[in-house]
Scaffold this active site. Sequence first.
Site, mmCIF file in Angstrom:
data_model
loop_
_atom_site.group_PDB
_atom_site.id
_atom_site.type_symbol
_atom_site.label_atom_id
_atom_site.label_comp_id
_atom_site.label_asym_id
_atom_site.label_seq_id
_atom_site.Cartn_x
_atom_site.Cartn_y
_atom_site.Cartn_z
ATOM 1 N N LYS A 24 0.813 -1.223 0.000
ATOM 2 C CA LYS A 24 0.000 0.000 0.000
ATOM 3 C C LYS A 24 0.847 1.274 0.000
ATOM 4 C CE LYS A 24 -3.909 -1.957 2.484
ATOM 5 N NZ LYS A 24 -5.131 -2.017 1.712
ATOM 6 N N GLU A 67 -2.224 7.284 7.839
ATOM 7 C CA GLU A 67 -3.048 8.027 6.890
ATOM 8 C C GLU A 67 -4.013 8.909 7.665
ATOM 9 O OE1 GLU A 67 -3.763 5.330 2.985
ATOM 10 O OE2 GLU A 67 -5.562 5.765 4.117
ATOM 11 N N HIS A 108 -14.963 -2.589 7.810
ATOM 12 C CA HIS A 108 -14.178 -2.113 6.658
ATOM 13 C C HIS A 108 -14.314 -3.028 5.456
ATOM 14 C CE1 HIS A 108 -12.457 0.881 9.229
ATOM 15 N NE2 HIS A 108 -11.865 0.000 9.995
ATOM 16 N N ARG A 114 -6.811 -7.650 -9.448
ATOM 17 C CA ARG A 114 -7.540 -8.915 -9.629
ATOM 18 C C ARG A 114 -8.968 -8.604 -9.997
ATOM 19 N NH1 ARG A 114 -10.708 -8.518 -4.928
ATOM 20 N NH2 ARG A 114 -9.621 -7.513 -3.200
HETATM 21 P P1 ADP Z 1 -8.263 -3.234 2.334
HETATM 22 O O1 ADP Z 1 -6.986 -3.599 1.646
HETATM 23 O O2 ADP Z 1 -8.446 -3.951 3.591
HETATM 24 O O3 ADP Z 1 -9.404 -3.263 1.395
HETATM 25 P P2 ADP Z 1 -8.418 -0.321 2.157
HETATM 26 O O4 ADP Z 1 -7.264 0.603 2.272
HETATM 27 O O5 ADP Z 1 -8.972 -0.518 0.803
HETATM 28 O O6 ADP Z 1 -8.026 -1.721 2.789
HETATM 29 O O7 ADP Z 1 -9.550 0.195 3.133
HETATM 30 C C1 ADP Z 1 -10.712 -0.554 3.408
HETATM 31 C C2 ADP Z 1 -11.781 0.360 3.978
HETATM 32 O O8 ADP Z 1 -11.318 1.020 5.164
HETATM 33 C C3 ADP Z 1 -12.183 1.509 3.062
HETATM 34 O O9 ADP Z 1 -13.150 1.120 2.120
HETATM 35 C C4 ADP Z 1 -12.707 2.529 4.063
HETATM 36 O O10 ADP Z 1 -14.013 2.211 4.482
HETATM 37 C C5 ADP Z 1 -11.771 2.353 5.230
HETATM 38 N N1 ADP Z 1 -10.629 3.290 5.123
HETATM 39 C C6 ADP Z 1 -9.402 2.998 4.654
HETATM 40 N N2 ADP Z 1 -8.594 4.072 4.691
HETATM 41 C C7 ADP Z 1 -9.326 5.091 5.192
HETATM 42 C C8 ADP Z 1 -9.059 6.468 5.492
HETATM 43 N N3 ADP Z 1 -7.861 7.000 5.290
HETATM 44 N N4 ADP Z 1 -10.062 7.213 6.018
HETATM 45 C C9 ADP Z 1 -11.276 6.672 6.249
HETATM 46 N N5 ADP Z 1 -11.580 5.397 5.996
HETATM 47 C C10 ADP Z 1 -10.631 4.591 5.472
HETATM 48 P P1 ADP Z 2 -13.191 -6.779 -2.810
HETATM 49 O O1 ADP Z 2 -12.035 -5.835 -2.613
HETATM 50 O O2 ADP Z 2 -13.148 -7.531 -4.082
HETATM 51 O O3 ADP Z 2 -14.475 -6.149 -2.501
HETATM 52 P P2 ADP Z 2 -12.983 -8.086 -0.246
HETATM 53 O O4 ADP Z 2 -12.208 -7.037 0.479
HETATM 54 O O5 ADP Z 2 -14.357 -8.367 0.191
HETATM 55 O O6 ADP Z 2 -12.936 -7.916 -1.802
HETATM 56 O O7 ADP Z 2 -12.133 -9.404 -0.187
HETATM 57 C C1 ADP Z 2 -12.434 -10.480 -1.037
HETATM 58 C C2 ADP Z 2 -11.936 -11.733 -0.435
HETATM 59 O O8 ADP Z 2 -10.533 -11.705 -0.340
HETATM 60 C C3 ADP Z 2 -12.431 -12.002 0.952
HETATM 61 O O9 ADP Z 2 -12.595 -13.385 1.073
HETATM 62 C C4 ADP Z 2 -11.305 -11.477 1.826
HETATM 63 O O10 ADP Z 2 -11.335 -12.085 3.072
HETATM 64 C C5 ADP Z 2 -10.104 -11.859 0.999
HETATM 65 N N1 ADP Z 2 -8.920 -10.996 1.124
HETATM 66 C C6 ADP Z 2 -8.678 -9.836 0.506
HETATM 67 N N2 ADP Z 2 -7.462 -9.358 0.790
HETATM 68 C C7 ADP Z 2 -6.906 -10.242 1.637
HETATM 69 C C8 ADP Z 2 -5.637 -10.330 2.303
HETATM 70 N N3 ADP Z 2 -4.681 -9.437 2.142
HETATM 71 N N4 ADP Z 2 -5.419 -11.382 3.102
HETATM 72 C C9 ADP Z 2 -6.361 -12.309 3.239
HETATM 73 N N5 ADP Z 2 -7.543 -12.299 2.636
HETATM 74 C C10 ADP Z 2 -7.833 -11.286 1.850
HETATM 75 MG MG MG Z 3 -9.582 -2.121 -0.322
#
Ligand code: ADP
Ligand code: ADP
Ligand code: MG
Length: 494
Positions: free
Chosen positions: A115, A199, A234, A291
């Site tokens: 990230k 962040e 989240h 993906r």
């Molecule tokens: P992941 O890899 O787990 O999907 P993300 O960085 O995409 O992580 O964040 C997942 C969710 O967490 C976002 O959709 C949002 O709801 C929340 N989030 C992440 N970063 C922020 C931020 N800087 N401020 C507010 N909410 C956040």
């Molecule tokens: P999308 O970003 O496609 O909306 P999700 O955040 O819901 O997807 O994640 C999709 C699937 O991948 C879920 O089963 C989630 O638990 C898994 N997943 C995503 N990122 C990771 C990670 N870094 N480690 C483990 N599982 C993950």
């Molecule tokens: Mg995300």
Amino acid sequence: MVTIDRVLIANRGEIARRIATALIEKEIIPVLPVTEKEWQQAVPVFKDCRMVKAPDSIYLDSEALVALAQAENCQAVHPGYGFLAENAEFAGACETNGLIFIGPPARAMDLMGHKERAREIAKKADVSPVPGFSIDGLNELEIKERAESIGFPVLVKASLGGGGKGMRRVESPEGLLDAIRMSKSESSAYFGSDEVFVEKYILKPRHIEIQIFSFPGGRTVYVGERECTIQRRHQKIIEESPSPVVDEKLRRKMGEAAVRIADIVGYVGAGTVEFIVDEELNFYFLEMNTRIQVEHPVTEEVFGVDLVAWQIEEALGIVEAIPQQKLKGAGHAMEFRIYAEDPAQGFMPSPGKILRYVEPAGPGIRVESAVAEGSEIFADFDPMIAKVVVKGHSREHAMERARFALENFVILGITTNREFLMQILSHPAFQAGELDTGFIDRYRDELKNAVDASIEPEILLLAASLRNPTGKVAQGSVSVDENGYYPPVTTRIP
Ligand code: ADP
Ligand code: ADP
Ligand code: MG
């Protein structure tokens, strides 16, 4: 052009079914590993695929998957989402062993999989990431100063986090260093790396993401946005396209930003650039998912495209590049993720056996699943059961169809979030498109009370008339008696 007649699907569940269908349409045989305990229930669902018995660890075992693909004479591997889908080493291992990895080049995955590194790439592409900073080389005082300069609350995030895990919100400078320490140790445990960064926590944000597809020759297009703001822990549970707040001008700005990011890393195929959008509709780069996304059907419905087919055609070397101006969305689509979980218990997974299962059908309704009556949802895997995708000519029309679809989805034997989703759908703020990621927390009481009171007599009557074939007590909200029958309805209605 490449010859591909067998593809290993390195996944399970609904996405494996989705990919299998796309492969079969192209007369390619899907090969998929199935664990012993899921075997019996997978047979009716994947009867048109080549299933291979595999140990429980298979989906995370890069070496075993490559070996399986080779033993089965596959020419390519589709990773789906989750598991190893964003693992650059797995993509590399496929390539080294002469297997086509149906996804972007390992290098692009590696760059975007981290990230913090991805934030730097966004900057190079002239896209602002969420204000934030790296803690590398900073002493404790400097860390606090930097955090104060971006402003509290802040979010400590794991560089390799995913699936909504590895994030910690910090309200004030006092708690920051402890939070960093805790996040580091958690991140080591979950993601095998203690790298974390800070962040700014964007208040009342929306999560809006852009679907991109990079055709060969660096021709990348954006295929509209998806609003994925309704989340718990989240993680998204409802997604829609178009977003109620994105107009043509903003769509183009976000779309072009996403395309620049993809191009700078030499992206190939389907990907998603996620943005966090503040109340003034400023958007900030969050991360890129290299993906196919869980919620891809929403985009497919609005744009009339088949993203998984494009991925396969790209691997075959026959994909036809679509020019940006030909990609026009029409109507409105929504996706509802049905999970085996209990909204009243903090969304705790509620695994168990599905005793009665009837998917809804009708105009504008698409259900993606890989379960059937009698299937068991195991605790080992993500507890998503199905995705209900609806399409209408307007947001209102899509919501009407969603209500019909959710009402007519029968899943008995386990607790699900189906009614909870229906409550969100009925909420005036949701209907007005007034969304932010705090929606579920803010309206928790209204949503929870409504769910608790909504045991439907008809459903219980139906349930009471069904015999549990195993004779065992079902796990979940309704339990059967020693004869395998549900208790009389009268005892269940409050
Ligand atoms: P992941 O890899 O787990 O999907 P993300 O960085 O995409 O992580 O964040 C997942 C969710 O967490 C976002 O959709 C949002 O709801 C929340 N989030 C992440 N970063 C922020 C931020 N800087 N401020 C507010 N909410 C956040
Ligand atoms: P999308 O970003 O496609 O909306 P999700 O955040 O819901 O997807 O994640 C999709 C699937 O991948 C879920 O089963 C989630 O638990 C898994 N997943 C995503 N990122 C990771 C990670 N870094 N480690 C483990 N599982 C993950
Ligand atoms: Mg995300």
